[in-house]
Design a protein around this motif. Structure first.
Motif, PDB file in Angstrom:
ATOM      1  N   PHE A  45      44.132 -16.626  34.346  1.00 36.66           N
ATOM      2  CA  PHE A  45      45.286 -17.477  34.067  1.00 36.66           C
ATOM      3  C   PHE A  45      45.199 -18.100  32.675  1.00 36.66           C
ATOM      4  N   THR A  46      44.003 -18.484  32.264  1.00 35.52           N
ATOM      5  CA  THR A  46      43.852 -19.068  30.930  1.00 35.52           C
ATOM      6  C   THR A  46      44.148 -18.030  29.858  1.00 35.52           C
ATOM      7  N   ALA A  47      43.703 -16.787  30.064  1.00 43.24           N
ATOM      8  CA  ALA A  47      44.005 -15.717  29.111  1.00 43.24           C
ATOM      9  C   ALA A  47      45.503 -15.471  29.029  1.00 43.24           C
ATOM     10  N   ALA A  48      46.166 -15.438  30.187  1.00 43.41           N
ATOM     11  CA  ALA A  48      47.620 -15.237  30.196  1.00 43.41           C
ATOM     12  C   ALA A  48      48.318 -16.397  29.498  1.00 43.41           C
ATOM     13  N   ARG A  49      47.861 -17.609  29.754  1.00 42.82           N
ATOM     14  CA  ARG A  49      48.495 -18.790  29.149  1.00 42.82           C
ATOM     15  C   ARG A  49      48.306 -18.806  27.633  1.00 42.82           C
ATOM     16  N   ARG A  50      47.148 -18.394  27.174  1.00 49.33           N
ATOM     17  CA  ARG A  50      46.911 -18.366  25.732  1.00 49.33           C
ATOM     18  C   ARG A  50      47.881 -17.392  25.054  1.00 49.33           C
ATOM     19  N   ASP A  51      48.069 -16.220  25.643  1.00 51.39           N
ATOM     20  CA  ASP A  51      48.992 -15.244  25.066  1.00 51.39           C
ATOM     21  C   ASP A  51      50.429 -15.777  25.123  1.00 51.39           C
ATOM     22  N   HIS A  52      50.783 -16.386  26.223  1.00 55.01           N
ATOM     23  CA  HIS A  52      52.111 -16.990  26.376  1.00 55.01           C
ATOM     24  C   HIS A  52      52.342 -18.053  25.312  1.00 55.01           C
ATOM     25  N   LEU A  53      51.331 -18.878  25.084  1.00 56.40           N
ATOM     26  CA  LEU A  53      51.427 -19.940  24.082  1.00 56.40           C
ATOM     27  C   LEU A  53      51.621 -19.366  22.686  1.00 56.40           C
TER      28      LEU A  53
ATOM     29  N   GLY B 150      51.712  -9.403  27.192  1.00 55.77           N
ATOM     30  CA  GLY B 150      50.341  -9.394  27.687  1.00 55.77           C
ATOM     31  C   GLY B 150      50.173 -10.232  28.931  1.00 55.77           C
ATOM     32  N   ALA B 151      50.804 -11.402  28.954  1.00 55.23           N
ATOM     33  CA  ALA B 151      50.691 -12.284  30.113  1.00 55.23           C
ATOM     34  C   ALA B 151      51.360 -11.683  31.344  1.00 55.23           C
ATOM     35  N   GLU B 152      52.436 -10.912  31.151  1.00 54.23           N
ATOM     36  CA  GLU B 152      53.083 -10.262  32.290  1.00 54.23           C
ATOM     37  C   GLU B 152      52.166  -9.207  32.910  1.00 54.23           C
ATOM     38  N   GLU B 153      51.358  -8.553  32.090  1.00 52.84           N
ATOM     39  CA  GLU B 153      50.388  -7.596  32.636  1.00 52.84           C
ATOM     40  C   GLU B 153      49.364  -8.316  33.503  1.00 52.84           C
ATOM     41  N   ILE B 154      48.900  -9.468  33.043  1.00 54.31           N
ATOM     42  CA  ILE B 154      47.933 -10.240  33.817  1.00 54.31           C
ATOM     43  C   ILE B 154      48.586 -10.770  35.093  1.00 54.31           C
ATOM     44  N   ARG B 155      49.868 -11.099  35.044  1.00 58.09           N
ATOM     45  CA  ARG B 155      50.587 -11.585  36.229  1.00 58.09           C
ATOM     46  C   ARG B 155      50.426 -10.622  37.402  1.00 58.09           C
ATOM     47  N   ARG B 156      50.581  -9.350  37.128  1.00 57.89           N
ATOM     48  CA  ARG B 156      50.464  -8.369  38.205  1.00 57.89           C
ATOM     49  C   ARG B 156      49.057  -8.365  38.800  1.00 57.89           C
ATOM     50  N   LEU B 157      48.063  -8.609  37.980  1.00 55.27           N
ATOM     51  CA  LEU B 157      46.678  -8.635  38.468  1.00 55.27           C
ATOM     52  C   LEU B 157      46.426  -9.801  39.415  1.00 55.27           C
ATOM     53  N   VAL B 158      47.000 -10.968  39.095  1.00 56.47           N
ATOM     54  CA  VAL B 158      46.654 -12.164  39.862  1.00 56.47           C
ATOM     55  C   VAL B 158      47.586 -12.444  41.039  1.00 56.47           C
ATOM     56  N   LEU B 159      48.809 -11.920  41.021  1.00 54.20           N
ATOM     57  CA  LEU B 159      49.762 -12.233  42.078  1.00 54.20           C
ATOM     58  C   LEU B 159      49.915 -11.136  43.117  1.00 54.20           C
ATOM     59  N   GLU B 160      49.368  -9.965  42.858  1.00 51.97           N
ATOM     60  CA  GLU B 160      49.487  -8.871  43.808  1.00 51.97           C
ATOM     61  C   GLU B 160      48.119  -8.512  44.377  1.00 51.97           C
ATOM     62  N   GLY B 161      48.127  -7.908  45.551  1.00 48.60           N
ATOM     63  CA  GLY B 161      46.880  -7.451  46.141  1.00 48.60           C
ATOM     64  C   GLY B 161      46.351  -8.381  47.216  1.00 48.60           C
ATOM     65  N   ASP B 162      45.148  -8.103  47.665  1.00 49.28           N
ATOM     66  CA  ASP B 162      44.513  -8.847  48.741  1.00 49.28           C
ATOM     67  C   ASP B 162      44.223 -10.290  48.326  1.00 49.28           C
ATOM     68  N   PRO B 163      44.363 -11.258  49.242  1.00 51.48           N
ATOM     69  CA  PRO B 163      44.054 -12.651  48.886  1.00 51.48           C
ATOM     70  C   PRO B 163      42.648 -12.854  48.348  1.00 51.48           C
ATOM     71  N   ASP B 164      41.706 -12.032  48.791  1.00 53.39           N
ATOM     72  CA  ASP B 164      40.313 -12.165  48.349  1.00 53.39           C
ATOM     73  C   ASP B 164      39.988 -11.291  47.137  1.00 53.39           C
ATOM     74  N   ARG B 165      41.002 -10.804  46.464  1.00 51.70           N
ATOM     75  CA  ARG B 165      40.781  -9.889  45.344  1.00 51.70           C
ATOM     76  C   ARG B 165      39.936 -10.520  44.243  1.00 51.70           C
ATOM     77  N   TRP B 166      40.211 -11.798  43.925  1.00 54.27           N
ATOM     78  CA  TRP B 166      39.489 -12.484  42.864  1.00 54.27           C
ATOM     79  C   TRP B 166      38.905 -13.792  43.399  1.00 54.27           C
ATOM     80  N   SER B 167      37.794 -14.181  42.814  1.00 56.22           N
ATOM     81  CA  SER B 167      37.278 -15.520  43.087  1.00 56.22           C
ATOM     82  C   SER B 167      38.119 -16.530  42.308  1.00 56.22           C
ATOM     83  N   ALA B 168      38.019 -17.805  42.689  1.00 57.23           N
ATOM     84  CA  ALA B 168      38.753 -18.848  41.970  1.00 57.23           C
ATOM     85  C   ALA B 168      38.314 -18.912  40.517  1.00 57.23           C
ATOM     86  N   GLU B 169      37.014 -18.717  40.267  1.00 63.35           N
ATOM     87  CA  GLU B 169      36.510 -18.771  38.894  1.00 63.35           C
ATOM     88  C   GLU B 169      37.103 -17.648  38.038  1.00 63.35           C
ATOM     89  N   THR B 170      37.187 -16.449  38.605  1.00 64.13           N
ATOM     90  CA  THR B 170      37.783 -15.335  37.866  1.00 64.13           C
ATOM     91  C   THR B 170      39.265 -15.588  37.616  1.00 64.13           C
TER      92      THR B 170
END
Length: 209
Positions: free
Chosen positions: A71-79, A46-66
């Motif tokens: 990242f917290t969702a990915a970390r929880r699954d990783h944990l 699950g965290a690897e799926e989120i990795r693609r969302l946050v590390l690829e694409g335009d720099p302005d794709r997500w706000s810092a809050e999003t």
């Protein structure tokens, strides 16, 4: 979670964390340790799926809050799926990045969101590494290395040198605030010299466990 030991690598982009985490895992296995080598974001399906969302694409794709939420969702699954089971088996868990990266990238480098990062961490994660190895590197050199990789995961590198400079200062300040957990290692040297220091710190820590 008291049976195993939890070691994280931190540093700016291009600092050599991935190489050093791999070398440490190989060295510890040769010495007879059972090792779980992992990474963030990622380390579980699950965290690897989120990795693609946050590390690829335009720099302005997500706000810092999003990004903090992702990242917290990915970390929880990783944990849940990787870290806790490995520690329960008595393994040495070595992760390339953990919560300190979120504290830097989203918490201070793109706004004053550190308190929000820490509140979410306390609520949903509640775990810190036993030992954090910070590979310290000149930001310009690190960025050049990271850009030279020329892969798809370039979103944060595309934010430029100013971000790397701010992050390096933040990592060093975090290490100074938590000397019981952090060891700062000079990354401006050949990989084998860095690896020797890394292994020395890890073995000293494991001997005290």
């Amino acid at each position: 979670m008291a049976l195993g030991r939890f070691i994280s690598f931190e540093g700016i982009d291009g600092s050599g964390k991935s190489t050093q985490s791999r070398l440490l895992a190989e060295s510890l296995r040769k010495l007879g340790h059972s090792v779980c080598q992992t990474r963030e974001p990622g380390g579980s399906p699950g965290a690897e799926e989120i990795r693609r969302l946050v590390l690829e694409g335009d720099p302005d794709r997500w706000s810092a809050e999003t990004e903090i939420l992702l990242f917290t969702a990915a970390r929880r699954d990783h944990l849940e799926k990787t870290i806790r089971p490995a520690l329960a088996r008595g393994e040495v868990v070595i992760t390339d990045r953990f919560a300190d990266s979120t504290r830097m990238y989203q918490g201070i480098s793109r706004g004053d969101l550190g308190p929000l990062v820490n509140r979410l961490h306390d609520l949903m994660i509640g775990v810190e590494p036993d030992l954090t190895l910070l590979i310290d590197l000149d930001p310009a050199l690190g960025l050049n290395r990271a850009v030279a990789r020329a892969g798809a995961e370039q979103r944060f590198e595309d934010m430029g040198l100013a971000l790397q400079i701010k992050m390096r200062a933040g990592f060093l300040a975090l290490a100074a605030a938590h000397p019981e957990r952090f060891r700062v290692i000079d990354g401006n040297r050949p990989p084998e010299a860095v690896a020797a220091d890394v292994l020395g710190h890890a073995l000293a820590h494991l001997a005290l466990a």
